[in-house]
Design a protein around this motif. Structure first.
Motif: not given
Length: 462
Positions: A222, A228-229, A247, A257, A261-262, A264-265, A296
């Motif tokens: 990461t 995030g991806h 994050p 993050m 990105a969040r 996506r996760v 998150l």
């Protein structure tokens, strides 16, 4: 389950073929470096040769030759019908070893930058005296407060409400620090022998905590901007029951993050049914005063948020907490009975008092000034290093021109500067030889001294 490496992600990691060497040698060398850094993890399956050739702009023959060289060097393994997988590199150091011991002169002359400890928050002495009086006034025959005293849990609820996340006391369990909270959460959500997806690089105690819970770390690279991806891809292609991540101002990279990105996760976690253990120890270190994303968590995703007062107030105050759905809090509460019966009463009373007070602005201004000072000193003295400013947190994550982190740490130690090697931040203990984490929490004069010592040893070893 095999963990395929995303073609786009691999191409970004490999970069552009070097013109100074044959392309197949360049490919093998880059794969070797990525494996050594832990950015390609053991067991991961590489993309097909033809797809790699097209994406890299090379002939298929060149790619096959480069992969064959990598196989001969022990970097990858090929099996008929299964493609090529990444092999485990020879272990160079262990994430379980203690940080580098002092190698210099008398202890008083040493400058220890192995950890990013903040000084106690202003006013803590007065708060301690008040907490002592309050504790004496509430002495009881038992004194157990396994879940946490009511006023501290209410203060934690107010902390989350201020961040846009309504929370009730039955969603909160007070722990003896964040490491204790992470340990309990991993034990409850993963279990013995199961894998836990972790960031690479990561905070060293993350790996220790997972191991002590009886689980196994499954690292995902990461370090790139699109963390995030990478994490979402890993969750989608793993059978791990939970993931552990930071994050907010990730340790050691200092990255925040973002909302996209969040999302996506969270989507990947919901799709695969993966629980998230979120270490929020550094959430308060927003000295840039950025607009912070939401915590998150999302409906349909089991999320355990782990907080602590070690960075915001004082490392010596061993108070943390978990915030989770009530059923998970009940499960974690049951798990903790085999470890402890709750945090000390006096520490909880003190923590409740401190959480109710706003943190002094000057505390974070000193951190911001230190960040700018250390960044300026390093960039002036070490022009071949890549040192980027961070979003927040308490550390710079420096990229060296060569993988000589261990040599620099030993040489700096002989001059009284104690540092942690890049390997410490690799889940496998063998990566990030071309990285150093440098905290900027020390006194400004000490940071200038540290930059000077680093410039001296870099001149000798790089």
């Amino acid at each position: 389950m095999q963990n395929p490496v995303s073609l786009d992600h691999l191409v970004r990691q490999l970069g552009v073929p070097a013109s100074r060497m044959p392309a197949y040698v360049w490919l093998a060398d880059r794969l070797n470096l990525l494996v050594a850094e832990g950015r390609l993890t053991p067991g991961a399956t590489l993309p097909a040769e033809r797809a790699m050739a097209t994406a890299l702009g090379l002939s298929r023959t060149t790619v096959v030759r480069g992969l064959a060289l990598a196989e001969a060097q022990g970097i990858v393994a090929a099996r008929r019908g299964a493609g090529r997988t990444v092999r485990s590199p020879r272990r160079r150091s262990s994430a379980f070893e203690p940080l580098e011991p002092g190698l210099g002169g008398p202890e008083g002359d040493q400058l220890d930058l192995r950890s990013s400890q903040m000084p106690p928050v202003d006013g803590i002495g007065e708060a301690m005296r008040h907490a002592t009086e309050s504790t004496l006034a509430r002495l009881t025959p038992g004194g157990y407060h396994t879940a946490g005293i009511p006023e501290l849990r209410e203060a934690i609820c107010a902390h989350y409400a201020s961040r846009g996340l309504p929370t009730t006391p039955d969603q909160v369990l007070v722990t003896t620090g964040a490491v204790n909270g992470v340990h309990l959460a991993v034990r409850a959500l993963a279990g013995p022998g199961r894998r836990v997806v972790v960031e690479n690089p990561c905070y060293p105690n993350t790996v220790r905590t997972i191991a002590f819970a009886g689980s196994r770390s499954s690292p995902v690279d990461t370090e790139d901007d699109d963390a995030g991806h990478a994490m979402a891809h890993a969750l989608t292609n793993s059978d791990a029951p939970c993931a552990l991540l930071i994050p907010e101002f990730q340790n050691p990279t200092g990255r925040l993050m973002g909302e996209q990105a969040r999302s996506r996760v969270l989507r990947a976690a919901r799709r695969r049914g993966v629980a998230l253990v979120v270490d929020e120890t550094l959430v308060a270190t927003n000295w840039r005063e950025l607009e912070m994303p939401s915590p998150l968590t999302a409906r349909g995703v089991t999320t355990v948020l782990v907080g602590s007062m070690s960075k915001s107030h004082w490392a010596g105050l061993r108070i943390g907490w978990v915030r989770a759905p009530r059923r998970v809090v009940d499960l974690i509460s049951h798990q903790r009975l085999g470890a402890d019966l709750g945090a000390p009463l006096h520490a909880q009373v003190l923590a409740a008092d401190l959480l109710a007070r706003p943190l002094p602005h000057q505390r974070w201004k000193r951190v911001a000034d230190n960040h700018d000072l250390l960044l300026r000193e390093l960039r002036t003295r070490l022009r071949t290093w890549r040192i980027d400013p961070v979003d927040g947190g308490l550390n710079l994550w420096c990229r060296l021109p060569a993988p000589k982190s261990e040599q620099l740490v030993r040489a700096a130690g002989s001059r009284g500067l104690l540092l942690a090697t890049g390997h410490v931040f690799s889940p496998g203990g063998h990566g990030w030889g071309a990285r150093l984490r440098l905290p900027f929490t020390a006194h400004s004069d000490d940071l200038v001294r540290a930059a000077g010592i680093l410039a001296e040893v870099a001149g000798e070893h790089l």
